[in-house]
Design a protein around this motif. Structure first.
Motif, short mmCIF file in Angstrom:
data_model
loop_
_atom_site.label_atom_id
_atom_site.label_comp_id
_atom_site.label_asym_id
_atom_site.label_seq_id
_atom_site.Cartn_x
_atom_site.Cartn_y
_atom_site.Cartn_z
N UNK A 77 0.84 -1.44 -0.06
CA UNK A 77 0.03 -0.04 0.09
C UNK A 77 0.92 1.31 -0.12
N UNK A 78 2.18 1.24 0.25
CA UNK A 78 3.02 2.20 0.32
C UNK A 78 3.42 2.66 -1.26
N UNK A 79 2.94 3.90 -1.23
CA UNK A 79 3.03 4.35 -2.79
C UNK A 79 4.44 4.66 -3.34
N UNK A 80 5.27 4.62 -2.31
CA UNK A 80 6.68 5.26 -2.59
C UNK A 80 7.44 3.98 -2.77
N UNK A 81 6.99 2.73 -2.55
CA UNK A 81 7.62 1.46 -2.89
C UNK A 81 8.24 1.47 -4.26
N UNK A 82 9.45 0.93 -4.31
CA UNK A 82 10.04 0.77 -5.61
C UNK A 82 9.45 -0.52 -6.35
N UNK A 83 9.72 -0.31 -7.66
CA UNK A 83 8.99 -1.35 -8.65
C UNK A 83 9.57 -2.75 -8.29
N UNK A 84 11.09 -2.80 -7.84
CA UNK A 84 11.73 -3.92 -7.38
C UNK A 84 11.17 -4.65 -6.12
N UNK A 85 10.96 -3.79 -5.04
CA UNK A 85 10.31 -4.26 -3.72
C UNK A 85 8.93 -4.67 -4.14
N UNK A 86 8.33 -3.97 -4.87
CA UNK A 86 6.87 -4.49 -5.05
C UNK A 86 6.82 -5.79 -5.79
N UNK A 87 7.68 -6.04 -6.84
CA UNK A 87 7.87 -7.22 -7.55
C UNK A 87 7.92 -8.55 -6.31
N UNK A 88 9.03 -8.10 -5.49
CA UNK A 88 9.50 -9.01 -4.64
C UNK A 88 8.60 -9.33 -3.91
N UNK A 89 7.80 -8.44 -3.21
CA UNK A 89 6.57 -8.52 -2.33
C UNK A 89 5.31 -9.45 -3.03
N UNK A 90 5.24 -8.98 -4.18
CA UNK A 90 4.22 -9.93 -5.03
C UNK A 90 4.49 -11.40 -5.10
N UNK A 91 5.94 -11.69 -5.42
CA UNK A 91 6.33 -12.88 -5.41
C UNK A 91 6.16 -13.57 -3.99
N UNK A 92 6.44 -13.04 -2.97
CA UNK A 92 6.21 -13.49 -1.43
C UNK A 92 4.85 -13.78 -1.38
N UNK A 93 3.80 -12.84 -1.71
CA UNK A 93 2.68 -13.27 -1.80
C UNK A 93 1.98 -14.16 -2.55
N UNK A 94 2.59 -14.46 -3.55
CA UNK A 94 2.13 -15.69 -4.47
C UNK A 94 2.60 -16.98 -3.87
N UNK A 95 3.70 -16.96 -3.17
CA UNK A 95 4.02 -18.21 -2.50
C UNK A 95 3.51 -18.63 -1.23
N UNK A 96 3.21 -17.33 -0.50
CA UNK A 96 2.27 -17.64 0.92
C UNK A 96 0.92 -17.98 0.54
N UNK A 97 0.19 -17.32 -0.55
CA UNK A 97 -1.09 -17.69 -0.82
C UNK A 97 -1.01 -19.26 -1.41
N UNK A 98 -0.26 -19.68 -2.12
CA UNK A 98 -0.17 -20.93 -2.65
C UNK A 98 0.15 -21.88 -1.20
N UNK A 99 0.79 -21.46 -0.50
CA UNK A 99 0.84 -22.30 0.79
C UNK A 99 -0.14 -22.44 1.44
N UNK A 100 -0.90 -21.42 1.76
CA UNK A 100 -2.13 -21.19 2.34
C UNK A 100 -3.15 -22.12 1.63
#
Length: 177
Positions: A77-100
């Motif tokens: 939700x942080x609008x100042x987040x870099x694109x690289x961090x944003x992609x990294x967080x989305x990858x983590x979200x993907x893995x965690x949601x698959x685990x769930x």
């Protein structure tokens, strides 16, 4: 008669002390009923304790990826987040949601198994090959875990008659845990 009436009211530790006389066989049967009831109560207490532990463990296992998902959604939700961090967080979200999702599917499988509705599609399969396939599929997770995995598998096939998908799931869960 008073002994059987007390047992009917749930007081099963009553001991018949008078001479049973012609009712000796009935007295022996009542003692057997008492022992059977005590055993059944102990088994039920044990079963309830196991269910409580299972619910506690499942709740913890489900909370872990869910908490990570909530955390990373908040970070995104942080609008100042870099694109690289944003992609990294989305990858983590993907893995965690698959685990769930996997944990929830496991919970449904447990439910089916305990209700007797679990269907097995048994086939002849090479257990050694199945374990190697699971290892290859989880290679990235194994490497990033920092844990050294050692397997001592035979070169020859180990043929078994099992449900391939569910057996594979067992080895996946063991590896992931």
């Amino acid at each position: 008669l008073s002994t059987t009436e007390e047992m009917a009211r749930g007081i099963t530790d009553v001991e018949y002390v008078a001479e049973a006389g012609i009712f000796h066989e009935l007295n022996s049967a009542l003692v057997g009923v008492q022992e059977g009831f005590h055993t059944a109560v102990q088994e039920e207490v044990k079963s309830q304790k196991m269910k409580t532990e299972l619910i506690t463990n499942v709740s913890h296992d489900l909370k872990t990826p869910l908490t990570a998902i909530i955390t990373y959604v908040d970070l995104l939700k942080n609008e100042e987040l870099s694109l690289e961090d944003r992609r990294s967080y989305v990858d983590i979200l993907d893995r965690k949601s698959i685990r769930l999702k996997t944990l929830i599917e496991d919970l449904f499988e447990i439910s089916k198994a305990t209700s007797g509705e679990l269907k097995l599609d048994k086939v002849d399969l090479d257990l050694v090959q199945l374990i190697r396939e699971v290892q290859l599929e989880l290679e990235e997770e194994i490497m990033s875990s920092g844990i050294t995995f050692k397997m001592n598998l035979p070169e020859e096939k180990a043929m078994v008659h099992l449900d391939a998908q569910k057996t594979g799931r067992i080895f996946e869960n063991l590896t992931m845990n």
